[in-house]
Structure formats: C-alpha cells, structure tokens
Design a protein around this motif. Sequence first.
Motif, PDB file in Angstrom:
ATOM      1  N   MET A  27     -10.803  11.955  37.186  1.00 45.99           N
ATOM      2  CA  MET A  27     -10.758  12.983  38.232  1.00 45.99           C
ATOM      3  C   MET A  27      -9.345  13.131  38.806  1.00 45.99           C
ATOM      4  O   MET A  27      -8.937  14.225  39.195  1.00 45.99           O
ATOM      5  CB  MET A  27     -11.745  12.663  39.354  1.00 45.99           C
ATOM      6  CG  MET A  27     -13.205  12.775  38.963  1.00 45.99           C
ATOM      7  SD  MET A  27     -13.624  14.435  38.377  1.00 45.99           S
ATOM      8  CE  MET A  27     -14.159  14.070  36.728  1.00 45.99           C
ATOM      9  N   ARG A  28      -8.579  12.044  38.835  1.00 53.72           N
ATOM     10  CA  ARG A  28      -7.181  12.124  39.283  1.00 53.72           C
ATOM     11  C   ARG A  28      -6.362  12.984  38.310  1.00 53.72           C
ATOM     12  O   ARG A  28      -5.541  13.796  38.729  1.00 53.72           O
ATOM     13  CB  ARG A  28      -6.576  10.729  39.428  1.00 53.72           C
ATOM     14  CG  ARG A  28      -7.157   9.933  40.599  1.00 53.72           C
ATOM     15  CD  ARG A  28      -6.655   8.487  40.623  1.00 53.72           C
ATOM     16  NE  ARG A  28      -5.209   8.398  40.651  1.00 53.72           N
ATOM     17  CZ  ARG A  28      -4.442   8.566  41.736  1.00 53.72           C
ATOM     18  NH1 ARG A  28      -5.021   8.836  42.895  1.00 53.72           N
ATOM     19  NH2 ARG A  28      -3.137   8.454  41.650  1.00 53.72           N
ATOM     20  N   VAL A  29      -6.601  12.812  37.013  1.00 52.10           N
ATOM     21  CA  VAL A  29      -5.930  13.644  36.002  1.00 52.10           C
ATOM     22  C   VAL A  29      -6.346  15.101  36.194  1.00 52.10           C
ATOM     23  O   VAL A  29      -5.514  16.013  36.164  1.00 52.10           O
ATOM     24  CB  VAL A  29      -6.259  13.148  34.575  1.00 52.10           C
ATOM     25  CG1 VAL A  29      -5.786  14.142  33.522  1.00 52.10           C
ATOM     26  CG2 VAL A  29      -5.654  11.770  34.341  1.00 52.10           C
ATOM     27  N   TRP A  30      -7.636  15.325  36.414  1.00 49.27           N
ATOM     28  CA  TRP A  30      -8.152  16.681  36.641  1.00 49.27           C
ATOM     29  C   TRP A  30      -7.486  17.304  37.871  1.00 49.27           C
ATOM     30  O   TRP A  30      -7.069  18.460  37.839  1.00 49.27           O
ATOM     31  CB  TRP A  30      -9.673  16.648  36.788  1.00 49.27           C
ATOM     32  CG  TRP A  30     -10.275  17.954  37.158  1.00 49.27           C
ATOM     33  CD1 TRP A  30     -10.824  18.297  38.351  1.00 49.27           C
ATOM     34  CD2 TRP A  30     -10.368  19.133  36.341  1.00 49.27           C
ATOM     35  NE1 TRP A  30     -11.256  19.605  38.324  1.00 49.27           N
ATOM     36  CE2 TRP A  30     -10.986  20.133  37.102  1.00 49.27           C
ATOM     37  CE3 TRP A  30      -9.983  19.417  35.032  1.00 49.27           C
ATOM     38  CZ2 TRP A  30     -11.238  21.405  36.611  1.00 49.27           C
ATOM     39  CZ3 TRP A  30     -10.236  20.700  34.541  1.00 49.27           C
ATOM     40  CH2 TRP A  30     -10.853  21.672  35.320  1.00 49.27           C
ATOM     41  N   ALA A  31      -7.369  16.552  38.961  1.00 51.47           N
ATOM     42  CA  ALA A  31      -6.750  17.070  40.186  1.00 51.47           C
ATOM     43  C   ALA A  31      -5.310  17.496  39.926  1.00 51.47           C
ATOM     44  O   ALA A  31      -4.888  18.580  40.359  1.00 51.47           O
ATOM     45  CB  ALA A  31      -6.803  16.020  41.299  1.00 51.47           C
ATOM     46  N   ARG A  32      -4.549  16.672  39.233  1.00 47.72           N
ATOM     47  CA  ARG A  32      -3.160  17.044  38.932  1.00 47.72           C
ATOM     48  C   ARG A  32      -3.112  18.348  38.125  1.00 47.72           C
ATOM     49  O   ARG A  32      -2.288  19.226  38.375  1.00 47.72           O
ATOM     50  CB  ARG A  32      -2.452  15.930  38.159  1.00 47.72           C
ATOM     51  CG  ARG A  32      -2.028  14.756  39.028  1.00 47.72           C
ATOM     52  CD  ARG A  32      -1.052  13.874  38.315  1.00 47.72           C
ATOM     53  NE  ARG A  32      -1.199  12.489  38.111  1.00 47.72           N
ATOM     54  CZ  ARG A  32      -2.224  11.668  38.293  1.00 47.72           C
ATOM     55  NH1 ARG A  32      -3.357  12.114  38.708  1.00 47.72           N
ATOM     56  NH2 ARG A  32      -2.161  10.388  38.071  1.00 47.72           N
ATOM     57  N   TYR A  33      -4.000  18.463  37.152  1.00 45.61           N
ATOM     58  CA  TYR A  33      -4.065  19.660  36.315  1.00 45.61           C
ATOM     59  C   TYR A  33      -4.395  20.893  37.168  1.00 45.61           C
ATOM     60  O   TYR A  33      -3.696  21.916  37.109  1.00 45.61           O
ATOM     61  CB  TYR A  33      -5.109  19.464  35.217  1.00 45.61           C
ATOM     62  CG  TYR A  33      -5.428  20.710  34.437  1.00 45.61           C
ATOM     63  CD1 TYR A  33      -4.544  21.193  33.474  1.00 45.61           C
ATOM     64  CD2 TYR A  33      -6.608  21.405  34.671  1.00 45.61           C
ATOM     65  CE1 TYR A  33      -4.835  22.351  32.761  1.00 45.61           C
ATOM     66  CE2 TYR A  33      -6.900  22.559  33.969  1.00 45.61           C
ATOM     67  CZ  TYR A  33      -6.018  23.026  33.018  1.00 45.61           C
ATOM     68  OH  TYR A  33      -6.304  24.174  32.327  1.00 45.61           O
ATOM     69  N   VAL A  34      -5.453  20.796  37.971  1.00 44.41           N
ATOM     70  CA  VAL A  34      -5.921  21.948  38.758  1.00 44.41           C
ATOM     71  C   VAL A  34      -4.852  22.429  39.733  1.00 44.41           C
ATOM     72  O   VAL A  34      -4.546  23.622  39.792  1.00 44.41           O
ATOM     73  CB  VAL A  34      -7.220  21.600  39.524  1.00 44.41           C
ATOM     74  CG1 VAL A  34      -7.542  22.640  40.580  1.00 44.41           C
ATOM     75  CG2 VAL A  34      -8.375  21.444  38.563  1.00 44.41           C
TER      76      VAL A  34
END
Length: 149
Positions: free
Chosen positions: A124-131
């Motif tokens: 989810m941390r990777v997803w947050a950076r992406y978003v």
Amino acid sequence: MPKPVVISHFYQAPPEAVWQVATDFACFAEAMRGVATFEGMPTEGRLKAGDRFDVRVRLFGWMPPMNYYMTLAAYDPALRCFRSIEHGGSIRRWEHVLQVVPENEGARLTDTVHIDAGLTTPLMRVWARYVYRKRHPPRLRMLQSRQPV
C-alpha cells in the motif's frame, strides 16, 4: 505505525489556485483518470468540512469494486489543509493530510499518508507513492488551463 509516505510537488501557480484544483471533485476525477474510479463520489463541487463518502473503488477502472470509506476529519481552507481518514479492503487506516503552502513564485502541495494495512502495508505504501505522483501531471495541465484566481 511505519513512517508516513510523503510526496511533494511544486506548482508555478498561486497557492489558492492549487488549493482549488486539489479540493474540486471534477479535478479529483480527472487527476485519478486511469488510476481509479470512485463510484458514489460527487462529480462536481468542492470538499467541505464534515464530508463523508462511502464509495466503490475500482483500481484502474476495471478491477473488481471494493467498498471504501472516507471521512474529512479536518478541513481548513484558510491554511489550505485537510485531513481525511479512510479505510476499506485490506486498508485498516489510510490517513491523508494534504497541504498547500506558498513557495517562491508558486505553491508546494504536500501529501502525507499514514497507512495501516496489516501485512499489505508495504504494498500500500508503494501504491500511495504511485497514486500521489500520478496526480501531478493532470494537476499541472488543469492549472495551466484555469483562469487566474
């Protein structure tokens, strides 16, 4: 809880214009195009104190929908800052603080996100950076096409 994810972008635009783009529902939908759709989220108007949204999120617009809940826990247009508390799916808590501050001849928008998603927190941390990085180019385009505030 692990360190927050912090993403910051500079805009060559007045802070109030950046704040307007960041809190406008139509601009949010445009900034999220191709990343996620939010069924049940308003498509016009702006965020306001006390907003609460129960939505169905589809990642990339085609994955199976997930129930997701967002509450605007703090909203201060004078400081150009808000804090939302969200959860859904494997996400136990997604606390998002957005702030726009004057910088040089423009403004800096900073997203700070605290995430608790159990074992999926690193993902989810990777997803947050992406978003939050994906929102930057559409916001640049929207700010360039808007009239001065």
